[in-house]
Design a protein around this motif. Structure first.
Motif, mmCIF file in Angstrom:
data_model
loop_
_atom_site.group_PDB
_atom_site.id
_atom_site.type_symbol
_atom_site.label_atom_id
_atom_site.label_comp_id
_atom_site.label_asym_id
_atom_site.label_seq_id
_atom_site.Cartn_x
_atom_site.Cartn_y
_atom_site.Cartn_z
ATOM 1 N N LEU A 8 0.836 -1.193 0.000
ATOM 2 C CA LEU A 8 0.000 0.000 0.000
ATOM 3 C C LEU A 8 0.875 1.248 0.000
ATOM 4 O O LEU A 8 1.788 1.373 0.815
ATOM 5 C CB LEU A 8 -0.906 -0.006 1.238
ATOM 6 C CG LEU A 8 -1.864 1.172 1.395
ATOM 7 C CD1 LEU A 8 -2.941 1.141 0.317
ATOM 8 C CD2 LEU A 8 -2.506 1.131 2.771
ATOM 9 N N ILE A 9 0.616 2.174 -0.909
ATOM 10 C CA ILE A 9 1.341 3.437 -0.994
ATOM 11 C C ILE A 9 0.633 4.440 -0.093
ATOM 12 O O ILE A 9 -0.572 4.682 -0.246
ATOM 13 C CB ILE A 9 1.369 3.978 -2.450
ATOM 14 C CG1 ILE A 9 2.002 2.974 -3.406
ATOM 15 C CG2 ILE A 9 2.042 5.343 -2.508
ATOM 16 C CD1 ILE A 9 3.465 2.725 -3.193
ATOM 17 N N VAL A 10 1.386 5.020 0.846
ATOM 18 C CA VAL A 10 0.836 5.993 1.792
ATOM 19 C C VAL A 10 1.855 7.119 1.952
ATOM 20 O O VAL A 10 3.037 6.848 2.165
ATOM 21 C CB VAL A 10 0.567 5.336 3.169
ATOM 22 C CG1 VAL A 10 -0.023 6.332 4.147
ATOM 23 C CG2 VAL A 10 -0.356 4.136 3.028
ATOM 24 N N PRO A 11 1.423 8.372 1.864
ATOM 25 C CA PRO A 11 2.369 9.476 2.045
ATOM 26 C C PRO A 11 2.801 9.593 3.509
ATOM 27 O O PRO A 11 2.119 9.097 4.402
ATOM 28 C CB PRO A 11 1.559 10.703 1.623
ATOM 29 C CG PRO A 11 0.148 10.331 1.917
ATOM 30 C CD PRO A 11 0.061 8.847 1.648
ATOM 31 N N ARG A 12 3.928 10.243 3.744
ATOM 32 C CA ARG A 12 4.390 10.451 5.126
ATOM 33 C C ARG A 12 3.439 11.352 5.896
ATOM 34 O O ARG A 12 3.190 11.152 7.074
ATOM 35 C CB ARG A 12 5.795 11.039 5.125
ATOM 36 C CG ARG A 12 6.844 10.036 4.758
ATOM 37 C CD ARG A 12 8.241 10.531 5.154
ATOM 38 N NE ARG A 12 9.172 9.439 5.032
ATOM 39 C CZ ARG A 12 10.035 9.319 4.044
ATOM 40 N NH1 ARG A 12 10.085 10.224 3.099
ATOM 41 N NH2 ARG A 12 10.842 8.286 3.997
ATOM 42 N N THR A 13 2.934 12.371 5.217
ATOM 43 C CA THR A 13 1.950 13.280 5.817
ATOM 44 C C THR A 13 0.785 13.418 4.847
ATOM 45 O O THR A 13 0.962 13.318 3.627
ATOM 46 C CB THR A 13 2.546 14.681 6.107
ATOM 47 O OG1 THR A 13 3.024 15.231 4.883
ATOM 48 C CG2 THR A 13 3.682 14.601 7.112
ATOM 49 N N ALA A 14 -0.371 13.668 5.401
ATOM 50 C CA ALA A 14 -1.560 13.791 4.559
ATOM 51 C C ALA A 14 -1.456 15.035 3.681
ATOM 52 O O ALA A 14 -1.061 16.101 4.153
ATOM 53 C CB ALA A 14 -2.811 13.869 5.426
ATOM 54 N N PRO A 15 -1.803 14.911 2.408
ATOM 55 C CA PRO A 15 -1.819 16.096 1.552
ATOM 56 C C PRO A 15 -2.926 17.055 1.992
ATOM 57 O O PRO A 15 -3.875 16.648 2.683
ATOM 58 C CB PRO A 15 -2.097 15.534 0.155
ATOM 59 C CG PRO A 15 -2.646 14.174 0.361
ATOM 60 C CD PRO A 15 -2.188 13.693 1.703
ATOM 61 N N ALA A 16 -2.819 18.292 1.587
ATOM 62 C CA ALA A 16 -3.812 19.304 1.956
ATOM 63 C C ALA A 16 -5.213 18.902 1.478
ATOM 64 O O ALA A 16 -6.205 19.160 2.162
ATOM 65 C CB ALA A 16 -3.417 20.661 1.380
ATOM 66 N N ASP A 17 -5.305 18.260 0.332
ATOM 67 C CA ASP A 17 -6.596 17.841 -0.219
ATOM 68 C C ASP A 17 -6.514 16.345 -0.521
ATOM 69 O O ASP A 17 -6.028 15.944 -1.580
ATOM 70 C CB ASP A 17 -6.911 18.640 -1.486
ATOM 71 C CG ASP A 17 -8.268 18.304 -2.077
ATOM 72 O OD1 ASP A 17 -8.876 17.285 -1.701
ATOM 73 O OD2 ASP A 17 -8.722 19.069 -2.949
#
Length: 188
Positions: free
Chosen positions: A154-163
């Motif tokens: 699963l690809i998950v960013p380190r921090t949530a994007p603004a949108d």
């Protein structure tokens, strides 16, 4: 051309066809063809509209070589139920499965934000004394482990994007992986 079924709750966004175009354009940049559920034209007022949607989406999935599933939590702490079904359908057909979530928090954390959760000394439970899955994963173990077994983690960013609904960074990472796995190397 290699076809990718683009699953997710994106069909419920205010401008789903714009999202479809953006995703398909990214696929094209990597030599892939994106298939979006709204590629099907179904009269939503028809008595059997839901069945026609189901069969139309099933036809697109059969045509596809892989799936990229938007597993960003939708209307609760977990992924969209329809998207999870589609992911399982594709895994069951032996297709390459990729997925991403734009919410980097862990599943148990999201559950605890939506309902009362406590530790009973052995595991997490909710107000009804039902166990809350807590394996330190981004979503239910069947989703996360299924992706690892039938495709890529699963690809998950380190921090949530603004949108979280319109940021396509994690989606594009999945497209790159799909292209690398499914596109034969150029002979030279």
């Amino acid at each position: 051309m290699t076809k990718i079924y683009l699953a997710g709750p994106d069909v419920f966004l205010p401008k789903p066809l714009e999202m479809s175009r953006q995703r398909k354009d990214i696929c094209t940049q990597y030599g892939l063809t994106g298939l979006f559920p709204l590629d099907n034209e179904v009269d939503l007022k028809a008595k059997d509209a839901s069945l026609k949607i189901f069969h139309s989406n099933e036809t697109l999935m059969k045509e596809a070589d892989a799936i990229i599933a938007n597993l960003t939590p939708f209307r609760g702490p977990s992924a969209d139920a329809g998207t999870v079904y589609e992911l399982g359908y594709m895994a069951g057909r032996g297709k390459l499965c990729l997925g991403y979530s734009n919410d980097p928090s862990l599943y148990a954390e999201r559950v605890a934000r939506s309902i009362d959760v406590r530790n009973n000394g052995h595991h997490l439970i909710d107000a009804s004394d039902l166990t809350v899955e807590n394996f330190g994963l981004a979503d239910n173990l069947m989703i996360v482990q299924g992706l690892e077994l039938y495709g890529c983690p699963l690809i998950v960013p380190r921090t949530a994007p603004a949108d979280i609904w319109h940021d396509l960074t994690s989606f594009e990472a999945c497209v790159r992986l799909a292209a690398a796995r499914l596109t034969p190397p150029a002979s030279g």
